[in-house]
Design a protein around this motif. Sequence first.
Motif, short mmCIF file in Angstrom:
data_model
loop_
_atom_site.label_atom_id
_atom_site.label_comp_id
_atom_site.label_asym_id
_atom_site.label_seq_id
_atom_site.Cartn_x
_atom_site.Cartn_y
_atom_site.Cartn_z
N ASP A 255 0.87 -1.17 0.00
CA ASP A 255 0.00 0.00 0.00
C ASP A 255 0.91 1.22 0.00
OD1 ASP A 255 -1.62 2.22 0.75
OD2 ASP A 255 -2.98 0.93 1.88
N ALA B 80 0.48 4.01 1.18
CA ALA B 80 0.44 4.76 2.44
C ALA B 80 1.31 4.10 3.51
CB ALA B 80 -1.00 4.88 2.93
N LEU C 296 -5.28 -1.76 -0.93
CA LEU C 296 -5.60 -0.74 0.08
C LEU C 296 -5.72 -1.38 1.45
CD1 LEU C 296 -8.26 1.32 -1.89
CD2 LEU C 296 -5.82 1.83 -1.62
N GLY D 83 -6.75 0.25 4.17
CA GLY D 83 -7.88 0.80 4.91
C GLY D 83 -9.04 -0.16 5.08
N ASP E 236 -8.39 4.30 10.94
CA ASP E 236 -7.10 4.98 10.89
C ASP E 236 -6.00 3.93 10.98
OD1 ASP E 236 -5.14 6.94 10.89
OD2 ASP E 236 -5.77 7.89 12.75
N GLN F 284 -1.36 8.98 4.29
CA GLN F 284 -1.87 9.77 3.19
C GLN F 284 -2.82 8.92 2.35
OE1 GLN F 284 1.34 11.65 1.06
NE2 GLN F 284 1.90 12.90 2.82
N ARG F 285 -3.75 9.58 1.72
CA ARG F 285 -4.74 8.88 0.89
C ARG F 285 -4.02 8.30 -0.32
NH1 ARG F 285 -10.07 8.14 0.15
NH2 ARG F 285 -11.00 8.57 -1.88
N SER F 286 -4.04 6.98 -0.46
CA SER F 286 -3.22 6.30 -1.47
C SER F 286 -4.01 5.77 -2.64
CB SER F 286 -2.43 5.16 -0.81
OG SER F 286 -3.33 4.20 -0.26
N ILE F 287 -5.31 6.03 -2.69
CA ILE F 287 -6.16 5.38 -3.69
C ILE F 287 -5.79 5.77 -5.12
CG2 ILE F 287 -8.04 7.08 -3.56
CD1 ILE F 287 -9.96 4.60 -3.81
N ASP G 229 2.70 15.32 -0.93
CA ASP G 229 1.37 14.75 -0.69
C ASP G 229 1.04 13.73 -1.77
OD1 ASP G 229 -1.24 14.16 -0.13
OD2 ASP G 229 -1.99 16.21 -0.36
N ALA H 297 -1.58 12.07 -2.22
CA ALA H 297 -2.95 12.16 -2.72
C ALA H 297 -3.09 13.18 -3.84
CB ALA H 297 -3.90 12.51 -1.58
#
Length: 196
Positions: free
Chosen positions: A7, A9, A37, A39, A50, A86-89, A121, A123
Amino acid sequence: MLDFWFDFASTYSYVGALRVEGLCRAAGVSLRWRPFLLGPIFTAQLGLKDSPFNAQPVRGKYMWRDLERLCGKYGLPFQKPASFPQRSILAARVACVLLERPELGDFVRGAFRAQFAEGRDLASAAVLGDVLSSLGLDPAPVFVEAESEPVKRQLRAFTDEAAALGIFGAPNAVVKGELFFGQDRLEDAIAWELRA
């Protein structure tokens, strides 16, 4: 064949992603990148929204210091990002777009470096666009494909497969049906693959 599950993140995936291709090449083992992912897995397995490193501050403090040591050990640059995770999508979807392309490994390493070596960042489409441009790729069509339903389905399928494999963190190496958790198990995974 070694499947490297990661992932973007994940801090330890950073270290693993920058090591795995060289280790596989030196051993003559084929590598397949497998973005997923964490998450949804943390939510399903732990009820967390989280990172466990944020949910348990003592564990988080250890992880950041451990990451500094590991980066020193392997000669990797490190800069703690301003926010974590951090948002990794989007990065994961871009990796899915590039799955069959020769730029995939360089994109993976470039995206990880942007986040954990430069403090940028992950994302941000602009940051990922810089990584793609540095590889000679036009970001615009890649981002369009990254938002397509087939790519979204691919990333969901990888995440579901990771859960089915028993993955609970990142990174992981899977060889011959065996799961090796953590960047520090890459050599063990390769040795398992090479067993007669």
